[in-house]
Design an enzyme around this catalytic site. Structure first.
Site, mmCIF file in Angstrom:
data_model
loop_
_atom_site.group_PDB
_atom_site.id
_atom_site.type_symbol
_atom_site.label_atom_id
_atom_site.label_comp_id
_atom_site.label_asym_id
_atom_site.label_seq_id
_atom_site.Cartn_x
_atom_site.Cartn_y
_atom_site.Cartn_z
ATOM 1 C CD1 TRP A 111 -20.729 37.078 88.291
ATOM 2 C CD2 TRP A 111 -20.480 36.248 86.224
ATOM 3 N NE1 TRP A 111 -19.978 37.975 87.561
ATOM 4 C CE2 TRP A 111 -19.806 37.488 86.289
ATOM 5 C CE3 TRP A 111 -20.442 35.536 85.017
ATOM 6 C CZ2 TRP A 111 -19.102 38.037 85.210
ATOM 7 C CZ3 TRP A 111 -19.753 36.085 83.937
ATOM 8 C CH2 TRP A 111 -19.098 37.317 84.045
ATOM 9 C CG ASP A 161 -10.601 40.093 93.291
ATOM 10 O OD1 ASP A 161 -11.405 39.761 92.388
ATOM 11 O OD2 ASP A 161 -9.370 40.047 93.144
ATOM 12 C CD GLU A 164 -17.198 40.143 88.214
ATOM 13 O OE1 GLU A 164 -17.139 39.981 86.997
ATOM 14 O OE2 GLU A 164 -18.257 40.359 88.833
ATOM 15 C CD GLU A 319 -12.962 44.515 80.817
ATOM 16 O OE1 GLU A 319 -13.900 44.173 81.534
ATOM 17 O OE2 GLU A 319 -12.318 43.702 80.115
HETATM 18 C C1 BGC Z 1 -14.553 43.134 86.083
HETATM 19 C C2 BGC Z 1 -15.507 43.652 87.138
HETATM 20 C C3 BGC Z 1 -16.637 44.426 86.500
HETATM 21 C C4 BGC Z 1 -17.295 43.636 85.384
HETATM 22 C C5 BGC Z 1 -18.297 44.472 84.614
HETATM 23 C C6 BGC Z 1 -15.355 42.336 85.078
HETATM 24 O O1 BGC Z 1 -14.484 41.836 84.137
HETATM 25 O O2 BGC Z 1 -13.562 42.322 86.655
HETATM 26 O O3 BGC Z 1 -14.825 44.480 88.029
HETATM 27 O O4 BGC Z 1 -17.573 44.738 87.478
HETATM 28 O O5 BGC Z 1 -16.322 43.190 84.489
HETATM 29 O O6 BGC Z 1 -17.727 45.629 84.108
#
Ligand code: BGC
Length: 363
Positions: A111, A161, A164, A319
């Site tokens: 990761w 960032d 990720e 999301e």
């Molecule tokens: C996002 C992160 C988030 C994670 C878990 C990722 O896809 O880019 O900002 O912390 O999902 O929600």
């Protein structure tokens, strides 16, 4: 309050509470394999939203979980700082991870683990908790002491960032999160004078570093010395308040993010390919919080209503939305890899609750 908001508020609190492990960790999303972990970033915003909604016990349980995660790595943190001060280069995989299992262990899969923003956000959220409840457990102050030293030492290291991705840059949203955390502790009598002093000094340095190297024209850039735009930078206005309506970056940043990345549904950035790059309701909530700061409360109300309109029949918030997409050609490859985008996402519910609470205070 409108009926839909009464219902979604209740559902959001319930969804978050149901997905808080007995350990206190919040799972990022229960129905999405790689999100079965607890992130410092998501968790801190979730705990803050729960406490803003009167659910202080839930927030406290998360803070105690996070405290245990950090205290279990106190020696590791001290050793990383020592090595760095001796001039050793720290491989990114040696750093603290951004996410942990419900029982506080590092995830075994590969990761993009090196992300410093979550620690700053967590410390910021602790201060919010103190403002509402007075104090924190003694062990939490000790964990923060360790994290302050860690952030002071490493804030200038390039990391991944908020999304990720984009390794190799100093991201303005990450710097802002760290700055917010450092600023938060400056008035805590429980910390040593030395810790508070170094936190305050580093906060000032980071803030002026952003103003000197992290602007494009008058608005915030995605990363230092870059020209990109990223909606995560809105967090520096609200809720972090590194910049307020008094600062000249504030209105242009809100304006540009709204114009380029959207208000009723906000993209992360124009190159977003993740699941084709959809609009994130939680980012519209960040924008809503910032619009309140510059007096555009009506627009924030519109955002709140819009977010409620994208909840599914079970009042779950995703999301991201599946239409429109910035880069639809990438959608299928992500679905093949990980399945449909995450729903419910606890962080989305949290940001809805935070915007709702801010608007209720305003009314
Ligand atoms: C996002 C992160 C988030 C994670 C878990 C990722 O896809 O880019 O900002 O912390 O999902 O929600």
């Amino acid at each position: 309050m409108k009926d839909i908001h009464l219902a979604l508020r209740k559902a959001s609190i319930a969804i978050i509470a149901q997905n808080q492990a007995p350990s206190g960790a919040y799972v990022a999303s229960p129905n999405f394999g790689v999100y079965k972990y607890s992130w410092f970033r998501d968790g801190a915003f979730i705990a803050d939203a729960m406490s803003a909604s009167g659910e202080n016990q839930s927030a406290l349980k998360f803070h105690l979980w996070a405290t245990r995660v950090i205290l279990g790595r106190e020696e590791k943190i001290a050793s990383l700082i020592k090595k760095s001060r001796q001039g050793e280069e720290i491989p990114i995989d040696d750093h603290l991870h951004c996410r942990y299992s419900m029982d506080g262990k590092e995830a075994p899969e590969e990761w993009t683990n090196f992300q410093l923003d979550g620690f700053g956000t967590w410390v910021w959220s602790l201060n919010q908790f103190i403002l509402r409840n007075g104090t924190l457990p003694t062990s939490t102050y000790r964990a923060v002491d360790s994290l302050v030293a860690y952030m002071v030492e490493f804030w200038k290291s390039v990391s991944y960032d908020w999304w990720e991705e984009s390794f190799g840059h100093l991201h303005v949203a990450s710097l802002g999160s760290i700055a917010a955390g450092l600023h938060a502790v400056t008035a805590w009598p429980e910390l040593s004078e030395e810790t508070r002093k170094v936190a305050a000094e580093t906060y000032v340095i980071i803030r002026s570093f952003i103003l000197t190297h992290g602007l494009v024209g008058e608005r915030l850039a995605k990363w230092i010395d870059g020209v990109g735009l990223d909606s995560s930078t809105i967090s520096l206005i609200e809720p972090f308040r590194v910049f307020t309506k008094e600062d000249s970056v504030t209105t242009p940043t809100i304006q540009e993010v709204g114009d380029q990345l959207g208000i009723l549904g906000t993209f992360r950035h124009v190159d977003d390919q993740y699941f084709g790059g959809g609009k994130w309701p939680l980012l519209s909530c960040f924008l809503g919080l910032s619009l309140i700061e510059i007096g555009r409360t009506d627009q924030a109300e519109e955002i709140l209503d819009w977010v409620a309109s994208v909840a599914d029949e079970a009042l779950q918030l995703p999301e991201q939305l599946t239409v429109p997409l910035l880069h639809p050609e990438f959608r299928d490859e992500w679905i093949k890899r990980w399945g449909e985008p995450a729903i419910p996402l606890l962080w989305s519910h949290a940001m809805y609750l935070s915007l709702l609470a801010a608007l209720n205070t305003k009314r």
